[in-house]
Design a protein around this motif. Structure first.
Motif, PDB file in Angstrom:
ATOM      1  N   LYS A  61      17.590  47.230  35.929  1.00  9.67           N
ATOM      2  CA  LYS A  61      16.729  46.064  36.135  1.00  9.67           C
ATOM      3  C   LYS A  61      17.190  44.904  35.261  1.00  9.67           C
ATOM      4  N   PHE A  62      17.535  45.207  34.008  1.00  7.69           N
ATOM      5  CA  PHE A  62      17.986  44.167  33.089  1.00  7.69           C
ATOM      6  C   PHE A  62      19.294  43.533  33.562  1.00  7.69           C
ATOM      7  N   SER A  64      20.460  43.421  36.629  1.00  8.85           N
ATOM      8  CA  SER A  64      20.294  42.668  37.876  1.00  8.85           C
ATOM      9  C   SER A  64      19.389  41.438  37.712  1.00  8.85           C
ATOM     10  N   ASN A  65      18.277  41.544  36.990  1.00  5.06           N
ATOM     11  CA  ASN A  65      17.315  40.440  36.864  1.00  5.06           C
ATOM     12  C   ASN A  65      17.462  39.649  35.571  1.00  5.06           C
ATOM     13  N   GLN A  66      18.065  40.267  34.558  1.00  8.17           N
ATOM     14  CA  GLN A  66      18.192  39.671  33.226  1.00  8.17           C
ATOM     15  C   GLN A  66      16.851  39.521  32.510  1.00  8.17           C
ATOM     16  N   LYS A  67      15.780  40.071  33.065  1.00 10.66           N
ATOM     17  CA  LYS A  67      14.475  39.991  32.410  1.00 10.66           C
ATOM     18  C   LYS A  67      13.787  41.354  32.478  1.00 10.66           C
ATOM     19  N   ILE A  68      13.253  41.767  31.331  1.00 15.38           N
ATOM     20  CA  ILE A  68      12.442  42.975  31.274  1.00 15.38           C
ATOM     21  C   ILE A  68      11.212  42.669  30.434  1.00 15.38           C
ATOM     22  N   SER A  69      10.166  43.444  30.646  1.00 21.76           N
ATOM     23  CA  SER A  69       8.928  43.223  29.895  1.00 21.76           C
ATOM     24  C   SER A  69       9.077  43.713  28.452  1.00 21.76           C
ATOM     25  N   GLU A  72       9.003  47.476  28.363  1.00 20.94           N
ATOM     26  CA  GLU A  72      10.273  48.065  28.764  1.00 20.94           C
ATOM     27  C   GLU A  72      11.319  47.906  27.664  1.00 20.94           C
TER      28      GLU A  72
END
Length: 134
Positions: A61-62, A64-69, A72
């Protein structure tokens, strides 16, 4: 389905025939303790595997999106720390023959010095056992 756990009989006749009676007595005396420790280890291992699976999902996820909560990110940091703990203990002991017998002593000494060497998934299992006892 039968919900009762099946008791497995421990066959120690090989040791008895070879004159290792004292060893057989020690094993039989500590059977419950050893089974309990092994079960705890297997539960921790299972939790570690599921945590690693979750970590790989977060990494994908990181990437591909470069953002995690924040949650996470915290999980990812914990898993990375755990991997370093496992590598820090495991690698040297796997390379030096017979040194695996020293692991429990090193963990105890590290605890006395305030160093945490136990991965978090194994501590959760230990804390759960302690809360059930109290």
């Amino acid at each position: 389905m039968n919900n009762q756990k099946k008791s497995t009989k421990l066959d120690l006749t090989v040791f008895e025939r070879n004159g290792k009676i004292e060893f057989v007595h020690i094993i039989r005396r500590n059977k419950f303790k050893a089974t309990k420790a092994l079960n705890g280890f297997l539960i921790g291992l299972k939790n570690e595997a599921s945590g690693s699976k979750e970590t790989s999902r977060i990494i994908v996820k990181f990437i591909s999106n470069q953002k995690i909560s924040k949650e996470e990110e915290k999980h990812l940091k914990t898993q990375v720390y755990d991997i370093f703990k496992i590598l820090g203990i495991g690698v040297p002991f796997m390379l030096i023959p017979g040194s695996t017998l020293l692991i429990p002593f090193i963990i105890k000494v590290a605890e006395k010095k305030g160093i945490d060497l136990i991965p978090s998934n194994f501590k959760k299992n230990k804390e759960l056992k302690n809360s059930k006892m109290n």
